[in-house]
Design a protein around this motif. Structure first.
Motif, PDB file in Angstrom:
ATOM      1  N   ALA A 115       2.239   1.688  -3.444  1.00 24.86           N
ATOM      2  CA  ALA A 115       1.205   2.168  -4.355  1.00 24.86           C
ATOM      3  C   ALA A 115       0.955   3.666  -4.154  1.00 24.86           C
ATOM      4  O   ALA A 115       0.742   4.406  -5.121  1.00 24.86           O
ATOM      5  N   GLU A 116       0.984   4.127  -2.902  1.00 19.14           N
ATOM      6  CA  GLU A 116       0.801   5.549  -2.633  1.00 19.14           C
ATOM      7  C   GLU A 116       1.950   6.371  -3.220  1.00 19.14           C
ATOM      8  O   GLU A 116       1.740   7.469  -3.742  1.00 19.14           O
ATOM      9  N   GLU A 150       0.827  -1.195   0.000  1.00 21.54           N
ATOM     10  CA  GLU A 150       0.000   0.000   0.000  1.00 21.54           C
ATOM     11  C   GLU A 150       0.869   1.255   0.000  1.00 21.54           C
ATOM     12  O   GLU A 150       0.584   2.216  -0.708  1.00 21.54           O
ATOM     13  N   VAL A 185       3.688   5.615  -5.899  1.00 24.64           N
ATOM     14  CA  VAL A 185       3.498   5.623  -7.338  1.00 24.64           C
ATOM     15  C   VAL A 185       2.415   6.636  -7.723  1.00 24.64           C
ATOM     16  O   VAL A 185       2.546   7.389  -8.674  1.00 24.64           O
ATOM     17  N   GLU A 186       1.317   6.677  -6.944  1.00 27.24           N
ATOM     18  CA  GLU A 186       0.244   7.614  -7.228  1.00 27.24           C
ATOM     19  C   GLU A 186       0.721   9.054  -7.017  1.00 27.24           C
ATOM     20  O   GLU A 186       0.368   9.963  -7.769  1.00 27.24           O
ATOM     21  N   ALA A 187       1.542   9.282  -6.002  1.00 24.60           N
ATOM     22  CA  ALA A 187       2.040  10.619  -5.736  1.00 24.60           C
ATOM     23  C   ALA A 187       2.965  11.091  -6.858  1.00 24.60           C
ATOM     24  O   ALA A 187       2.938  12.269  -7.235  1.00 24.60           O
ATOM     25  N   ALA A 197       2.750  10.117  -9.966  1.00 26.87           N
ATOM     26  CA  ALA A 197       1.927  10.294 -11.175  1.00 26.87           C
ATOM     27  C   ALA A 197       1.247  11.660 -11.174  1.00 26.87           C
ATOM     28  O   ALA A 197       1.010  12.252 -12.224  1.00 26.87           O
ATOM     29  N   GLU A 198       0.917  12.162  -9.995  1.00 25.90           N
ATOM     30  CA  GLU A 198       0.258  13.454  -9.904  1.00 25.90           C
ATOM     31  C   GLU A 198       1.261  14.531 -10.055  1.00 25.90           C
ATOM     32  O   GLU A 198       1.374  15.388 -10.724  1.00 25.90           O
TER      33      GLU A 198
END
Length: 147
Positions: free
Chosen positions: A139-140, A136, A142-144, A146-147
């Motif tokens: 994944a956070e 998790e 990676v999302e950070a 991407a933004e």
């Protein structure tokens, strides 16, 4: 007749084959492993092992011989300072060829050639814990990014 001719010709002239093997040896020393066709990997192995042997000698003459073949001083420096000391206790067999299977486009047999004593540098961001919490957190991240 081709009796006792050991050199793999690779359907190239002698100068083209020498340049190809020198470039592939430079890439192998620089990256530690490369993906190529099986025939080229088999032709590259003796060349790469001779370069490691020169690196293990470590004297000025061996360094000049390596520069004469590889034509890249920074790669020769890496050969003498990183690759050769890693293989110092080994008496031969510095390279490993792993068969991969056919290439999708033309069905040429592919292989990976790599140094047996390759030094693998690990990334600092690698999470050592493989539990769900670590997944998790990864994944956070990676999302950070991407933004």
């Amino acid at each position: 007749m081709r009796n006792r001719n050991k050199t793999a010709q690779l359907k190239r002239t002698a100068s083209h084959r020498r340049a190809l093997l020198a470039n592939m040896a430079c890439s192998l020393i620089e990256h530690g492993a490369i993906r190529t066709t099986l025939g080229k990997a088999k032709a590259l192995r003796p060349v790469a092992e001779k370069m490691v042997t020169l690196g293990k000698k470590g004297d000025l003459h061996a360094r000049r011989q390596a520069v004469a073949f590889l034509r890249h001083k920074d790669v020769v420096k890496q050969l003498f300072e990183v690759v050769a000391p890693a293989a110092a206790d080994r008496e031969g067999g510095y390279c490993r060829i792993t068969k991969l299977g056919p290439r999708l486009t033309d069905a040429a047999p592919m292989a990976i050639i790599e140094f047996v004593d390759r030094v693998i540098e690990k990334d600092e961001e690698v999470v050592e814990d493989t539990t769900d919490d670590a997944v998790e957190v990864e994944a956070e991240k990676v999302e950070a990014k991407a933004e």
